[in-house]
Design an enzyme around this catalytic site. Structure first.
Site, PDB file in Angstrom:
ATOM      1  N   TYR B  32       0.795  -1.265   0.051  1.00  0.00           N
ATOM      2  CA  TYR B  32      -0.079   0.009  -0.030  1.00  0.00           C
ATOM      3  C   TYR B  32       0.967   1.342  -0.111  1.00  0.00           C
ATOM      4  CZ  TYR B  32      -4.390  -2.456   0.734  1.00  0.00           C
ATOM      5  OH  TYR B  32      -5.603  -3.240   0.580  1.00  0.00           O
ATOM      6  N   LYS B 217     -17.545  -7.718   4.961  1.00  0.00           N
ATOM      7  CA  LYS B 217     -17.120  -8.025   3.734  1.00  0.00           C
ATOM      8  C   LYS B 217     -16.302  -8.813   3.549  1.00  0.00           C
ATOM      9  CE  LYS B 217     -15.536  -4.816   0.720  1.00  0.00           C
ATOM     10  NZ  LYS B 217     -15.453  -3.351   0.019  1.00  0.00           N
ATOM     11  N   LYS B 219     -13.656 -11.112   0.793  1.00  0.00           N
ATOM     12  CA  LYS B 219     -13.336 -11.128  -0.703  1.00  0.00           C
ATOM     13  C   LYS B 219     -13.576 -12.662  -1.307  1.00  0.00           C
ATOM     14  CE  LYS B 219     -11.335  -7.071  -0.554  1.00  0.00           C
ATOM     15  NZ  LYS B 219     -11.502  -6.050  -1.479  1.00  0.00           N
ATOM     16  N   ASP B 247     -16.937  -9.469  -2.409  1.00  0.00           N
ATOM     17  CA  ASP B 247     -16.074  -8.544  -3.335  1.00  0.00           C
ATOM     18  C   ASP B 247     -15.359  -9.442  -4.193  1.00  0.00           C
ATOM     19  OD1 ASP B 247     -14.618  -6.662  -4.432  1.00  0.00           O
ATOM     20  OD2 ASP B 247     -13.732  -5.772  -2.594  1.00  0.00           O
ATOM     21  N   GLU B 273     -19.627  -6.989  -5.112  1.00  0.00           N
ATOM     22  CA  GLU B 273     -18.638  -5.537  -5.714  1.00  0.00           C
ATOM     23  C   GLU B 273     -17.624  -6.131  -6.485  1.00  0.00           C
ATOM     24  OE1 GLU B 273     -17.303  -3.923  -2.070  1.00  0.00           O
ATOM     25  OE2 GLU B 273     -15.501  -3.000  -3.081  1.00  0.00           O
ATOM     26  N   GLU B 300     -14.441   1.828  -7.006  1.00  0.00           N
ATOM     27  CA  GLU B 300     -13.008   2.038  -6.819  1.00  0.00           C
ATOM     28  C   GLU B 300     -12.051   1.925  -7.891  1.00  0.00           C
ATOM     29  OE1 GLU B 300     -12.773  -1.894  -4.538  1.00  0.00           O
ATOM     30  OE2 GLU B 300     -10.674  -1.492  -4.911  1.00  0.00           O
ATOM     31  N   ASP B 323     -14.168   6.435  -5.399  1.00  0.00           N
ATOM     32  CA  ASP B 323     -12.912   6.569  -4.669  1.00  0.00           C
ATOM     33  C   ASP B 323     -12.077   7.964  -4.768  1.00  0.00           C
ATOM     34  OD1 ASP B 323     -10.210   4.226  -4.267  1.00  0.00           O
ATOM     35  OD2 ASP B 323      -9.642   6.452  -4.742  1.00  0.00           O
ATOM     36  N   HIS B 350     -15.308   3.753  -1.378  1.00  0.00           N
ATOM     37  CA  HIS B 350     -14.502   2.926  -1.376  1.00  0.00           C
ATOM     38  C   HIS B 350     -13.348   3.432  -0.108  1.00  0.00           C
ATOM     39  CE1 HIS B 350     -10.062   1.519  -2.577  1.00  0.00           C
ATOM     40  NE2 HIS B 350     -10.931   0.398  -2.095  1.00  0.00           N
ATOM     41  N   ALA B 351     -13.046   2.699   0.464  1.00  0.00           N
ATOM     42  CA  ALA B 351     -11.788   3.486   1.346  1.00  0.00           C
ATOM     43  C   ALA B 351     -11.028   2.016   1.758  1.00  0.00           C
ATOM     44  CB  ALA B 351     -12.573   3.965   2.700  1.00  0.00           C
ATOM     45  N   GLU B 381     -17.068   2.495   3.733  1.00  0.00           N
ATOM     46  CA  GLU B 381     -15.954   1.543   3.892  1.00  0.00           C
ATOM     47  C   GLU B 381     -15.156   1.887   4.931  1.00  0.00           C
ATOM     48  OE1 GLU B 381     -14.046  -0.119   0.582  1.00  0.00           O
ATOM     49  OE2 GLU B 381     -13.324  -2.107   1.755  1.00  0.00           O
TER      50      GLU B 381
END
Lengths: 439, 439
Positions: B32, B217, B219, B247, B273, B300, B323, B350-351, B381
């Protein structure tokens, strides 16, 4: 068994803003540029050349991105790459961190195009064939293996793509012979840049007709009164039987596009090009419905195959103007040609810029030989500038591209051009003062 | 009358791939990162901070692009910028050469977001207010002047946008008071990263419920059997009354998305998502029609306002996940909020990432106060990592963001964080060996 030993990336810029060649309602002062990639091998006679096209500032970003994209190629055996051109594309494309910056759009995708264009050039040189012939001799399965079909299966499955190509295998040799005799039809944009005077416009239109062109394209969208006058001049020169195209380079919102194009309808344009945002599939569909029978054309800023899929699905365009340096090279271009054939939309590639004419001539020939097998409503753009910088420049006679015969994708630039126009250290830019801004 | 004296751009990367925080079916190993911009002024107490978010490689491209984007700001008077936030946005956005590399997408647009986020932070600091309050106190005309409405007039004219905001002016103060008491509702993604074990998933879901969250949520998209098992665990923990979101991070083609989501329908997800390519408006519409009543959410990777316009026009989504660092900052985000209100689609930003939670809390509060005036089907989020690097970190209590009170956009990072995580020269990266690749 040659290997790739190094990747050279060059930021090349030509000072086209000085003469306003290439000026239009949106792009007023482009310095036509290329982020240029050379794949060197340990065989001194074998290298791969490719590029993406930009109009100046930010070309350095594309060059830097291309260097990152190309990193995994160093050390690879050429023969492994060229026998799995789909595999190397997917490997470079799917970099898990660079993907975030797109996906499949903007600088990282332009950079992928530059690098993979060089890989395709390398493949054609290794085979000793011009790219159009390399593609035209690949089997349907080989072509589909190379094509990027991800996200397309709702309209075109792998099996459907293979069947579509197989149906056109008969007659390939005849179509090659036909184009070798006649060339591939093109039109000229050189006459109609927005920055030119009325006298220059008239003279260039007359020269185009004299040179055998049946199509002339004008830039529009800055001032309606000017456009009416300029379209009148062009129509007057080409006569009622000639084809006039108009190009707004994205300056309008949807309602304004409809109103403006209707005001030019009396000049009977074949198409309105880039009437609005290149991303606006539904907007193009609305414009097309409102201005028919004038056709709608777009694609030079068509960012990827998913956009083209939707332009076709929505019945948004009459002419698909894919760009050889914006889509992710031949791999993604194959997908767009297949989609276009599936939906019956003619492809008339965008060209001009730096070296785009050199690339698209290969694509158009391949389309006729192996995909669409049709020349109806098809004409490829030609702009007559900057060809002198290419080792194997395109040749246009009587309004048609002659088929390239040298091995490769015609993408190689002269070393003397690189030496002069590398930015900001080449002899041209250094003598101007690199930090001087170009008006 | 302070002026901007210099622009500082920093390539900041956090080694999140080591712990697989943030892992999903498409983005397996993100580090990130932020291309971080500081606008320095000649007032030592006044500066503007902004960033865009990436997941590692290529963050340098965004930083380089941000430096180019920000060049025209140097020497400008702060008070001239902050009284014409639409004007400076349009000036930076319309650079005639950088535009070619988008337009309005990819690296150059991410860079515009970083720079204009810093300008908005500067504006809020100059006003001595948190950004949400600065926006909430602007008049409808001021907001529309700042919004980027280009290419939108076929669905939303300037006058319609003003009327839409004017209709919600009454009650602004009450809604502010309400959120100051309760906070803005959020959900957590921290539980459901794909790289986590079943035991860790169960424990994190239990912790989320205990912390007051009503939404969890997960994935999905790597393996269907795994997804069935993991959805079962989550549904078991949250009970039939909790909200489960799934998602897929773009891994599916359209037909596969429909099939896979139907196979998970028994777990009653609120939304699926990013089921497919973020560019595929018509694909999302087809998926939505096929999996109803499960909602479709995306955004996003929604590159610009023209994409969102079409998602709304096509009835393609139930939840808009814009986003804050991908759209061209508040100027373009305003346009998307206005479009969403026009079409009645709730915005659930989105966050996560780096600092996105810090930004979106301001946007969600503003949406409730001045645009939608509704909390129905809205939840923002929240991901609980990397907040320690921010000077004014978001605060979440009982499943809600507490309203920021410090002046600005909460975008400033600690100097000690920059010193450690600047790539590749910060103390963290230098000690690891900057060229070492991160698994």
């Amino acid at each position: 068994m040659p290997r790739i030993t190094s990747v050279e990336v060059v930021d090349v810029r030509f000072p086209t803003s000085l003469t306003r060649d290439g000026s239009d309602a949106m792009n007023k002062d482009g310095d036509y540029s290329a982020a240029y990639v050379v794949l060197h091998t340990d065989d001194a006679d074998l290298s791969g050349h490719g590029f993406t096209f930009t109009i100046g500032r930010g070309n350095d970003l594309c060059a830097a991105a291309a260097a990152q994209r190309a990193e995994p190629l160093v050390g690879r055996r050429v023969d492994e790459l060229v026998t799995d051109l789909g595999g190397i594309y997917r490997e470079l494309q799917s970099d898990t961190q660079l993907r975030w910056l797109g996906p499949d759009k903007g600088v990282v995708h332009l950079a992928l195009a530059a690098v993979m264009n060089a890989v395709w050039d390398l493949a054609a040189r290794r085979a000793g064939k011009p790219l159009w012939r390399l593609l035209s001799e690949m089997s349907p399965v080989e072509l589909v293996d190379a094509a990027d079909l991800r996200y397309l299966s709702d309209v075109l499955t792998r099996d459907e793509a293979i069947a579509l190509l197989a149906a056109k295998q008969a007659g390939r040799a005849d179509r090659i012979a036909e184009l070798e005799a006649s060339g591939y039809p093109c039109y000229t944009t050189s006459a109609g840049w927005l920055g030119y005077s009325d006298d220059k416009l008239r003279r260039l239109c007359e020269e185009a007709v004299a040179a055998g062109y049946k199509h002339v394209k004008l830039k529009v969208g800055a001032d309606l009164a000017d456009d009416i006058r300029r379209c009148g001049i062009a129509r007057d020169v080409i006569g009622p039987g000639g084809n006039l195209m108009i190009d707004a380079n994205q300056v309008w919102d949807v309602p304004e596009a409809i109103e403006w194009v209707r005001a030019l309808a009396a000049f009977d344009p074949l198409w309105i090009e880039e009437p609005t945002s290149p991303d606006d599939v539904l907007g193009h569909a609305a414009i097309r419905a409102a201005v028919a029978p004038i056709g709608v054309a777009t694609g030079e800023h068509g960012m990827n195959r998913v956009l083209f899929k939707q332009l076709f699905q929505a019945g948004a365009i009459d002419f698909c103007q894919l760009d050889a340096a914006r889509l992710g090279s031949v791999n993604e271009i194959l997908a767009v040609y297949l989609l276009a054939a599936r939906f019956g939309v003619p492809v008339c590639p965008h060209a001009g810029g730096v070296g785009l004419c050199e690339l698209v001539q290969h694509l158009s020939v391949f389309d006729y030989v192996a995909v669409s097998a049709s020349l109806e409503n098809r004409v490829t753009e030609f702009v007559d500038h900057l060809h002198e910088h290419f080792v194997d420049p395109c040749i246009v006679r009587d309004g048609a591209y002659l088929l390239p015969t040298a091995a490769g994708y015609s993408a190689e630039m002269h070393r003397r051009s690189l030496a002069a126009y590398t930015f900001p250290t080449g002899t041209y830019w250094a003598s101007r003062g690199a930090s001087e801004s170009v008006a």
